[in-house]
Design a protein around this motif. Structure first.
Motif, PDB file in Angstrom:
ATOM      1  N   GLY A 155      36.237  42.082  42.698  1.00 35.39           N
ATOM      2  CA  GLY A 155      37.222  41.214  42.880  1.00 35.39           C
ATOM      3  C   GLY A 155      37.906  40.775  41.209  1.00 35.39           C
ATOM      4  O   GLY A 155      39.228  40.870  41.129  1.00 35.39           O
ATOM      5  N   ALA A 156      37.148  40.546  40.469  1.00 36.63           N
ATOM      6  CA  ALA A 156      37.655  40.397  39.063  1.00 36.63           C
ATOM      7  C   ALA A 156      37.769  41.647  38.273  1.00 36.63           C
ATOM      8  O   ALA A 156      39.326  41.693  37.974  1.00 36.63           O
ATOM      9  CB  ALA A 156      36.341  39.667  38.351  1.00 36.63           C
ATOM     10  N   SER A 157      37.290  42.713  38.420  1.00 39.16           N
ATOM     11  CA  SER A 157      37.448  43.908  37.828  1.00 39.16           C
ATOM     12  C   SER A 157      38.886  44.527  38.434  1.00 39.16           C
ATOM     13  O   SER A 157      39.605  45.071  37.432  1.00 39.16           O
ATOM     14  CB  SER A 157      36.212  44.911  37.990  1.00 39.16           C
ATOM     15  N   ASP A 158      39.019  44.564  39.856  1.00 35.81           N
ATOM     16  CA  ASP A 158      40.048  45.162  40.345  1.00 35.81           C
ATOM     17  C   ASP A 158      41.505  44.338  39.785  1.00 35.81           C
ATOM     18  O   ASP A 158      42.448  45.014  39.608  1.00 35.81           O
ATOM     19  CB  ASP A 158      40.008  45.018  41.784  1.00 35.81           C
ATOM     20  N   LEU A 159      41.244  43.170  39.693  1.00 37.20           N
ATOM     21  CA  LEU A 159      42.567  42.093  39.328  1.00 37.20           C
ATOM     22  C   LEU A 159      42.912  42.531  38.048  1.00 37.20           C
ATOM     23  O   LEU A 159      44.061  42.481  37.660  1.00 37.20           O
ATOM     24  CB  LEU A 159      42.381  40.967  39.581  1.00 37.20           C
ATOM     25  N   LEU A 160      41.838  42.442  37.172  1.00 34.18           N
ATOM     26  CA  LEU A 160      42.148  42.758  35.882  1.00 34.18           C
ATOM     27  C   LEU A 160      42.887  44.010  35.409  1.00 34.18           C
ATOM     28  O   LEU A 160      43.628  44.311  34.695  1.00 34.18           O
ATOM     29  CB  LEU A 160      40.908  42.651  34.877  1.00 34.18           C
ATOM     30  N   VAL A 161      42.196  45.174  36.328  1.00 36.58           N
ATOM     31  CA  VAL A 161      42.981  46.628  36.116  1.00 36.58           C
ATOM     32  C   VAL A 161      44.289  46.495  36.788  1.00 36.58           C
ATOM     33  O   VAL A 161      45.448  47.157  35.912  1.00 36.58           O
ATOM     34  CB  VAL A 161      42.074  47.563  36.611  1.00 36.58           C
ATOM     35  N   LYS A 162      44.544  45.862  37.585  1.00 36.93           N
ATOM     36  CA  LYS A 162      45.952  45.915  38.289  1.00 36.93           C
ATOM     37  C   LYS A 162      46.878  44.961  37.276  1.00 36.93           C
ATOM     38  O   LYS A 162      47.987  45.760  37.041  1.00 36.93           O
ATOM     39  CB  LYS A 162      45.703  44.910  39.568  1.00 36.93           C
ATOM     40  N   VAL A 163      46.415  44.065  36.642  1.00 42.78           N
ATOM     41  CA  VAL A 163      47.346  43.107  35.578  1.00 42.78           C
ATOM     42  C   VAL A 163      47.334  44.023  34.474  1.00 42.78           C
ATOM     43  O   VAL A 163      48.612  44.219  33.867  1.00 42.78           O
ATOM     44  CB  VAL A 163      47.000  41.995  35.434  1.00 42.78           C
ATOM     45  N   PHE A 164      46.324  44.703  33.890  1.00 42.92           N
ATOM     46  CA  PHE A 164      46.529  44.798  32.385  1.00 42.92           C
ATOM     47  C   PHE A 164      46.295  46.636  32.382  1.00 42.92           C
ATOM     48  O   PHE A 164      46.629  47.313  31.250  1.00 42.92           O
ATOM     49  CB  PHE A 164      45.247  44.598  31.778  1.00 42.92           C
ATOM     50  N   GLY A 165      46.217  47.262  33.590  1.00 40.44           N
ATOM     51  CA  GLY A 165      46.074  48.734  33.761  1.00 40.44           C
ATOM     52  C   GLY A 165      44.785  48.965  32.832  1.00 40.44           C
ATOM     53  O   GLY A 165      43.771  48.533  33.041  1.00 40.44           O
ATOM     54  N   GLU A 166      45.037  50.297  32.299  1.00 43.88           N
ATOM     55  CA  GLU A 166      43.605  50.880  31.362  1.00 43.88           C
ATOM     56  C   GLU A 166      43.068  49.882  30.503  1.00 43.88           C
ATOM     57  O   GLU A 166      41.850  49.930  30.302  1.00 43.88           O
ATOM     58  CB  GLU A 166      44.150  52.104  30.730  1.00 43.88           C
ATOM     59  N   ALA A 167      44.106  48.988  30.028  1.00 37.00           N
ATOM     60  CA  ALA A 167      43.533  47.943  28.864  1.00 37.00           C
ATOM     61  C   ALA A 167      42.654  47.035  29.824  1.00 37.00           C
ATOM     62  O   ALA A 167      41.928  46.043  29.065  1.00 37.00           O
ATOM     63  CB  ALA A 167      44.646  47.247  28.214  1.00 37.00           C
ATOM     64  N   GLY A 168      42.665  46.875  31.052  1.00 40.37           N
ATOM     65  CA  GLY A 168      41.696  46.011  31.866  1.00 40.37           C
ATOM     66  C   GLY A 168      40.373  46.450  32.067  1.00 40.37           C
ATOM     67  O   GLY A 168      39.818  45.714  32.824  1.00 40.37           O
ATOM     68  N   ARG A 169      40.079  47.933  31.846  1.00 36.54           N
ATOM     69  CA  ARG A 169      38.996  48.351  32.297  1.00 36.54           C
ATOM     70  C   ARG A 169      37.808  47.755  31.048  1.00 36.54           C
ATOM     71  O   ARG A 169      38.423  47.725  30.108  1.00 36.54           O
ATOM     72  CB  ARG A 169      38.847  49.818  32.086  1.00 36.54           C
ATOM     73  N   HIS A 170      36.685  47.477  31.665  1.00 34.97           N
ATOM     74  CA  HIS A 170      35.651  46.569  30.759  1.00 34.97           C
ATOM     75  C   HIS A 170      34.437  47.220  31.125  1.00 34.97           C
ATOM     76  O   HIS A 170      34.232  47.650  32.140  1.00 34.97           O
ATOM     77  CB  HIS A 170      36.029  45.081  30.939  1.00 34.97           C
ATOM     78  N   VAL A 171      33.504  46.488  30.367  1.00 35.99           N
ATOM     79  CA  VAL A 171      32.025  46.723  30.498  1.00 35.99           C
ATOM     80  C   VAL A 171      31.540  45.489  31.373  1.00 35.99           C
ATOM     81  O   VAL A 171      32.382  44.466  31.249  1.00 35.99           O
ATOM     82  CB  VAL A 171      31.066  46.939  29.345  1.00 35.99           C
ATOM     83  N   ARG A 172      30.723  45.353  32.382  1.00 33.88           N
ATOM     84  CA  ARG A 172      30.469  44.330  32.811  1.00 33.88           C
ATOM     85  C   ARG A 172      28.870  44.258  33.379  1.00 33.88           C
ATOM     86  O   ARG A 172      28.145  45.126  33.432  1.00 33.88           O
ATOM     87  CB  ARG A 172      31.322  44.072  33.921  1.00 33.88           C
ATOM     88  N   ALA A 173      28.545  43.171  33.846  1.00 35.85           N
ATOM     89  CA  ALA A 173      27.279  42.876  34.516  1.00 35.85           C
ATOM     90  C   ALA A 173      27.540  42.094  35.957  1.00 35.85           C
ATOM     91  O   ALA A 173      28.662  41.165  35.923  1.00 35.85           O
ATOM     92  CB  ALA A 173      26.411  41.934  33.677  1.00 35.85           C
ATOM     93  N   ALA A 174      26.964  42.337  37.063  1.00 37.26           N
ATOM     94  CA  ALA A 174      27.255  41.694  38.345  1.00 37.26           C
ATOM     95  C   ALA A 174      25.873  41.088  38.621  1.00 37.26           C
ATOM     96  O   ALA A 174      25.189  42.084  39.126  1.00 37.26           O
ATOM     97  CB  ALA A 174      27.890  42.369  39.246  1.00 37.26           C
ATOM     98  N   ILE A 175      25.544  39.928  38.571  1.00 35.54           N
ATOM     99  CA  ILE A 175      24.327  39.568  38.759  1.00 35.54           C
ATOM    100  C   ILE A 175      24.166  38.410  39.787  1.00 35.54           C
ATOM    101  O   ILE A 175      25.072  37.468  39.860  1.00 35.54           O
ATOM    102  CB  ILE A 175      23.635  38.723  37.520  1.00 35.54           C
ATOM    103  N   GLY A 176      23.065  38.505  41.064  1.00 34.88           N
ATOM    104  CA  GLY A 176      22.951  37.394  41.785  1.00 34.88           C
ATOM    105  C   GLY A 176      22.070  36.301  41.375  1.00 34.88           C
ATOM    106  O   GLY A 176      20.951  36.915  40.910  1.00 34.88           O
ATOM    107  N   VAL A 177      22.559  35.117  41.430  1.00 34.89           N
ATOM    108  CA  VAL A 177      21.451  34.083  41.234  1.00 34.89           C
ATOM    109  C   VAL A 177      21.409  32.952  42.237  1.00 34.89           C
ATOM    110  O   VAL A 177      21.926  32.991  43.136  1.00 34.89           O
ATOM    111  CB  VAL A 177      22.260  33.357  39.884  1.00 34.89           C
ATOM    112  N   SER A 178      20.223  32.218  42.048  1.00 31.40           N
ATOM    113  CA  SER A 178      19.928  31.419  43.022  1.00 31.40           C
ATOM    114  C   SER A 178      20.884  30.196  43.095  1.00 31.40           C
ATOM    115  O   SER A 178      20.651  29.454  44.155  1.00 31.40           O
ATOM    116  CB  SER A 178      18.545  30.874  42.973  1.00 31.40           C
TER     117      SER A 178
END
Length: 151
Positions: free
Chosen positions: A111-134
């Protein structure tokens, strides 16, 4: 690029930036990078709460991750004076309040990554971590932390 227009054109609006909840700053610029403190999922009704895999699914988490991005952009607008100073999104760390068996944290943080790419185009592509926490502060469903590059 007019980032605020791109946000509006995508059907979103920026919330008011939150005040720091402790002895830290919401954003800190070091050279050409802006480090953003974690923000929890919230909207006009308050904190978006819940636990993925226990009453909340990927769809709710996806929307909560988008809400975090909008909050970060509000913080950046306040910190930089204009979102047009952003050159690229460098990194996103996403935390999902989830039961141990929930294996779809990456789909939530999309959800975060898709919105960033929608708004910034290629400049919105990023490295990331997606972690489940308690657990997350205030029982938030998602927390997001970002690093952006500025002009």
């Amino acid at each position: 690029m007019n980032v605020e227009k791109a946000i509006l054109d995508a059907g979103y609006h920026l919330p008011l930036p939150p005040a720091a909840g402790g002895n830290y700053v919401p954003a800190k610029t070091v050279g050409k990078l802006v480090f953003l403190s974690g923000v929890i999922s919230s909207d006009v009704n308050g904190v978006i709460t819940g636990r993925a895999g226990d009453g909340c699914g990927v769809e709710e988490g996806y929307a909560a991750a988008q809400a975090c991005v909008l909050t970060h952009l509000a913080v950046l607008r306040q910190h930089l004076g204009s979102l047009d100073a952003i050159k690229s999104i460098v990194s996103v760390n996403g935390y999902v309040n989830a039961v141990p068996e929930f294996a779809d944290s990456p789909k939530v943080i999309n959800g975060a990554s898709d919105l960033l790419v929608k708004v910034f185009g290629e400049a919105g592509r990023h490295v990331r971590a997606a972690i489940g926490v308690s657990a997350l502060p205030r029982n938030a469903l998602v927390e997001l932390q970002m690093i952006v590059e500025i002009e």
